[in-house]
Design a protein around this motif. Structure first.
Motif, short mmCIF file in Angstrom:
data_model
loop_
_atom_site.label_atom_id
_atom_site.label_comp_id
_atom_site.label_asym_id
_atom_site.label_seq_id
_atom_site.Cartn_x
_atom_site.Cartn_y
_atom_site.Cartn_z
N LYS A 1 0.83 -1.22 0.00
CA LYS A 1 0.00 0.00 0.00
C LYS A 1 0.86 1.26 0.00
N ASP A 2 2.07 1.17 0.56
CA ASP A 2 2.95 2.33 0.58
C ASP A 2 3.41 2.73 -0.81
N SER A 3 3.43 1.78 -1.71
CA SER A 3 3.92 2.07 -3.06
C SER A 3 2.92 2.88 -3.87
N ASP A 4 1.71 3.08 -3.29
CA ASP A 4 0.69 3.86 -4.00
C ASP A 4 0.86 5.37 -3.81
N ASP A 5 1.87 5.80 -3.01
CA ASP A 5 2.09 7.22 -2.78
C ASP A 5 2.27 7.95 -4.12
N GLU A 6 1.61 9.09 -4.24
CA GLU A 6 1.74 9.88 -5.45
C GLU A 6 2.67 11.07 -5.20
N ASP A 7 3.00 11.74 -6.27
CA ASP A 7 3.80 12.96 -6.18
C ASP A 7 5.08 12.75 -5.39
N THR A 8 5.84 11.74 -5.76
CA THR A 8 7.05 11.42 -5.01
C THR A 8 8.26 12.21 -5.50
N ALA A 9 8.09 12.93 -6.60
CA ALA A 9 9.24 13.66 -7.14
C ALA A 9 9.56 14.88 -6.27
N ALA A 10 10.83 15.21 -6.19
CA ALA A 10 11.24 16.41 -5.46
C ALA A 10 10.86 17.64 -6.28
N LEU A 11 10.47 18.72 -5.59
CA LEU A 11 10.13 19.96 -6.29
C LEU A 11 11.38 20.84 -6.37
N PRO A 12 11.43 21.71 -7.37
CA PRO A 12 12.60 22.60 -7.49
C PRO A 12 12.62 23.60 -6.33
N PRO A 13 13.75 24.24 -6.08
CA PRO A 13 13.86 25.18 -4.95
C PRO A 13 13.16 26.51 -5.24
N ILE A 14 11.82 26.54 -5.04
CA ILE A 14 11.06 27.76 -5.31
C ILE A 14 10.63 28.41 -4.00
N GLN A 15 10.30 29.72 -4.08
CA GLN A 15 9.93 30.48 -2.90
C GLN A 15 8.64 31.25 -3.15
N THR A 16 8.03 31.67 -2.05
CA THR A 16 6.81 32.48 -2.14
C THR A 16 7.10 33.74 -2.97
N GLY A 17 6.21 34.05 -3.90
CA GLY A 17 6.37 35.22 -4.76
C GLY A 17 6.96 34.90 -6.11
N ASP A 18 7.54 33.70 -6.27
CA ASP A 18 8.13 33.32 -7.56
C ASP A 18 7.04 33.21 -8.63
N GLU A 19 7.37 33.70 -9.83
CA GLU A 19 6.47 33.53 -10.96
C GLU A 19 6.87 32.27 -11.73
N LEU A 20 5.86 31.54 -12.21
CA LEU A 20 6.09 30.29 -12.94
C LEU A 20 5.57 30.43 -14.36
N ASN A 21 6.23 29.75 -15.28
CA ASN A 21 5.79 29.75 -16.68
C ASN A 21 4.91 28.54 -16.97
N LEU A 22 3.77 28.78 -17.59
CA LEU A 22 2.86 27.69 -17.94
C LEU A 22 3.40 26.94 -19.16
N LYS A 23 3.62 25.65 -19.02
CA LYS A 23 4.08 24.82 -20.13
C LYS A 23 2.93 24.04 -20.76
N GLU A 24 2.00 23.64 -19.92
CA GLU A 24 0.89 22.81 -20.42
C GLU A 24 -0.28 22.92 -19.47
N LEU A 25 -1.49 22.95 -20.03
CA LEU A 25 -2.71 22.98 -19.23
C LEU A 25 -3.64 21.92 -19.80
N ALA A 26 -3.94 20.91 -19.01
CA ALA A 26 -4.66 19.76 -19.56
C ALA A 26 -5.94 19.46 -18.78
N PRO A 27 -7.11 19.64 -19.45
CA PRO A 27 -8.36 19.17 -18.83
C PRO A 27 -8.48 17.65 -19.06
N ASN A 28 -8.81 16.93 -18.02
CA ASN A 28 -8.88 15.46 -18.11
C ASN A 28 -10.26 14.97 -17.71
#
Length: 705
Positions: free
Chosen positions: A427-454
């Motif tokens: 059951k532990d192997s079902d964890d999602e979002d296991t990837a590390a996030l980049p070193p971002i901080q509050t106030g940082d602007e991000l660029n949209l690469k893809e927006l996907a309705p599913n």
């Protein structure tokens, strides 16, 4: 001075004999030697439910040998398994052999090791009559239910049916789930995922999920339709994406406790694909003793029928010593772990663990079968991991705002692997979002690469597997560790339930029988009523309830219910609907149906008696015969083992144990076959073609349910 020790199985006898030496003669009773008769009720319900036991047919020679050896011995020790059934077998042996019930002649072994056997022999006791009473009460209760309701089912549905105090509830649970699935109405819903890039960070983009719109959190079923999803997408496509909050934390992940019977069966099903019956058979072998190179006959695990999480101090100390030597001090918790058993657990035995934790799976692998090694490895790793330190995870949760919408992204990195260096629950192997996030901080602007309705659709509840059914039975207090596997075996054998892949699906017979039981014997298939009966049986074992009174309290209303059912259904017979197929009867043109006879299922024309056409059920595999090009069919040998053969048998001799694949040979175009087990490979069986390749190893996710 001669001493006789009576155990249940020859394997156990052999192992114990090695530890006891020449002064002791060790013999096996081969399980029960007496039981209720098969031909009649065998219980005097008018006189305190006295059971009328008879010698089990076919054991006459063994009984003579037991009596002969007991007569020649100065002391007789009864060393059957350490549970209700084992206690009852010892009691029957004492009755049969004239062993004094007031003397200390009962010994039990939680593990079949030198120290375990020595400890058991040094602490003999009298037979525990409360345990015997609990076993007799269960046996009599089950006999009354089975022998009184089964003939009623024969008359009202079909001959050969049976009812059971636990099996009927198990079937009802499966039938109720099937009804939920049928009634389920699928709903459409949508989600929106964004892939965003942090400025100056060119690695993998951040995956974020839409969490809220205009300050309102989305429901679990997300956005109701495509129109609303598209409207939100249009709003977001030109928006600015800004990090509004970054929350960092640390999460501890604790190891699971050692196995008990139910969790062992569940995990062996999920990881190894073992059915519960197979798991218990292999566990019994590991408990009773296996010939280990350099050690001789050795019991590798403690008793495998238990619902207690307790472990001995000695075992914990041995695990700690192994962890310290193998991994280092940081992999030990600051204080020893103590796992709390559930409220109604029987604490007579420890949890299932390796008898000698220092004996690693690799050390004994060459002496074990593949099944034994896999199960021992599972038990050993789970136990050692249970004594190890927590895993520590550095977690990051990021809130991202854009056009009055809130996205969330999360990830973690492993700070300290702890117990996971050795073992992780499925059951532990079902964890999602296991990837590390980049070193971002509050106030940082991000660029949209893809927006996907599913688009998604709600899913009906899943059918039970053996693992999930056992979990449900345990959670509801139905049955005990010794009954889970036999219950599933019985309901499959009776034709109330069938396997569809790993799922358990009720048959038409199972549904009709359950409906009748619900209408006429509602208590017998009521989950709470059955769980309460289990509690009463536990109370008999504890000595707080008299088993004769318990049986009497059950019997009177039960017989009244049976008499009322006879009146309610006088002159009525329930029909089991036939399962229609797409196979056309070549004699009359009707669609043939599946029927069940003495030798299993077969195809029959529904036009009987005008049309008497019948056929064997043929299961096509999609593969083609490498000899004549005919269809390859899935078949079963006399002992039930699956194999594959040509449809033109016996004219064509082709048969194989290897499974045909939906893949053609790249060299000659014939069907490819997969060989499993040792030397597993995918190969071509066409004469003169030598194509073969190794089987790719599946990832852990591929092997789970």
């Amino acid at each position: 001075m001669s001493n006789l020790v009576i155990v249940e199985s020859p394997a156990k006898a052999k192992t114990i004999k090695k530890y006891l030496g020449k002064e002791f003669d060790v013999i096996a009773s081969m399980g029960h030697i007496r039981d209720l008769p098969k031909s009649k009720l065998g219980v005097d319900v008018e006189n305190n439910f006295v059971p009328q036991y008879v010698d089990i047919k076919g054991k006459e020679d063994l009984i003579k040998e037991l009596k002969k050896k007991a007569k020649k011995s100065d002391l007789v020790y009864l060393a059957t398994d350490p549970d209700r059934e084992g206690e009852a077998i010892s009691w029957h042996l004492a009755q049969m052999l004239g062993v004094d019930l007031t003397k200390d002649n009962r010994v039990t072994f939680n593990e079949i090791t030198k120290s375990g056997v020595k400890s058991g022999m040094e602490h003999p006791r009298t037979i525990d009559i409360k345990l015997v009473d609990a076993q007799q009460a269960r046996r009599i209760l089950d006999r009354i239910v089975g022998y009184k309701i089964s003939p009623f089912l024969w008359r009202k549905i079909r001959k050969g049916l049976s009812a059971g105090r636990v099996q009927s509830v198990a079937v009802r649970i499966i039938v109720d789930r099937e009804e939920e699935i049928r009634k389920f109405v699928q709903q459409e819903y949508w989600s929106i995922d964004a892939k965003l890039a942090a400025k100056g960070y060119s690695k993998k983009p951040i995956s974020a999920k839409l969490y809220a719109v205009d300050g309102k959190k989305l429901e679990l079923t997300g956005i109701p339709n495509q129109e609303q999803a598209q409207a939100i997408v249009q709003l977001l496509e030109g928006a600015h994406y800004v990090v509004s909050n970054v929350k960092k934390g640390m999460r501890k992940k604790s190891p699971s406790p050692p196995f008990i019977t139910s969790t062992l069966q569940q995990e062996a099903s999920r990881r190894l694909g073992y059915q519960s019956r197979r798991t218990m058979k292999v566990a019994q072998e590991l408990y009773e003793g296996v010939e280990i190179e350099g050690l001789g006959a050795t019991g590798l695990i403690t008793y495998m029928r238990t619902d207690s999480l307790r472990i001995s101090n000695e075992a914990a100390e041995m695990a700690e010593a192994y962890i310290l030597e193998k991994y280092g001090k940081e992999y030990l918790p600051s204080t020893r772990r103590i796992f709390k058993s559930k409220k109604n657990a029987q604490d007579a035995h420890e949890a299932i663990r390796p008898s000698d934790p220092s004996l690693t799976p690799e050390q004994v692998k060459s002496s074990l079968t593949s099944e034994q090694y896999k199960l021992y490895k599972l038990i050993w790793e789970r136990f050692i991991a249970s004594q190890m330190a927590n895993a520590l995870l550095d977690t990051v949760t990021v809130d991202i705002e854009a056009a009055n919408c809130l996205f969330k992204a999360s990830g973690f990195t492993v700070k300290f692997d702890g117990f996971t260096v050795l073992y992780e629950d499925t059951k532990d192997s079902d964890d999602e979002d296991t990837a590390a996030l980049p070193p971002i901080q509050t106030g940082d602007e991000l660029n949209l690469k893809e927006l996907a309705p599913n688009q998604h659709f709600t899913q009906p509840p899943a059918r039970f597997t053996e693992a999930s059914l056992i979990k449900t039975l345990e959670e509801n207090g139905i049955g005990r560790p010794s009954t889970y596997a036999p219950t599933i075996t019985t309901i499959l054998a009776r034709g109330y339930v069938e396997r569809e892949g790993k799922s358990l699906k009720p048959t038409a017979l199972g549904e009709v029988t359950t409906r009748l039981m619900e209408e006429q014997f509602s208590n017998i298939v009521d989950v709470d009523f059955t769980a309460n009966m289990e509690k009463n049986l536990d109370a008999v074992e504890e000595g707080t309830v008299d088993y004769v009174k318990m049986l009497s309290d059950f019997y009177s209303p039960f017989i009244q219910t049976l008499e009322q059912a006879e009146k309610n259904m006088e002159g009525t017979r329930m029909k089991v609907p036939d399962e229609e197929t797409d196979i056309i009867c070549e004699l009359c043109g009707r669609k043939m149906v599946i029927k069940t006879g003495r030798f299993g299922k077969f195809l029959a024309c529904p036009g009987f008696p005008e049309c008497r056409n019948t056929k064997k059920i043929v299961k096509e595999t999609g593969g083609l015969c490498p000899i004549c090009g005919g269809k390859v069919l899935a078949k079963k040998s006399k002992n039930g083992k699956a194999y594959f053969g040509c449809e033109h048998n016996p004219e064509c001799s082709f048969m194989t144990w290897d499974k045909p694949l939906d893949e053609k040979c790249p060299k000659c175009g014939s069907t490819l076959y997969q060989k499993t087990g040792r030397g597993a490979l995918i190969h071509c069986l066409k004469e003169g073609c030598d194509y073969a390749r190794a089987v790719e190893k599946k990832s852990k996710d591929d092997t789970e349910e």
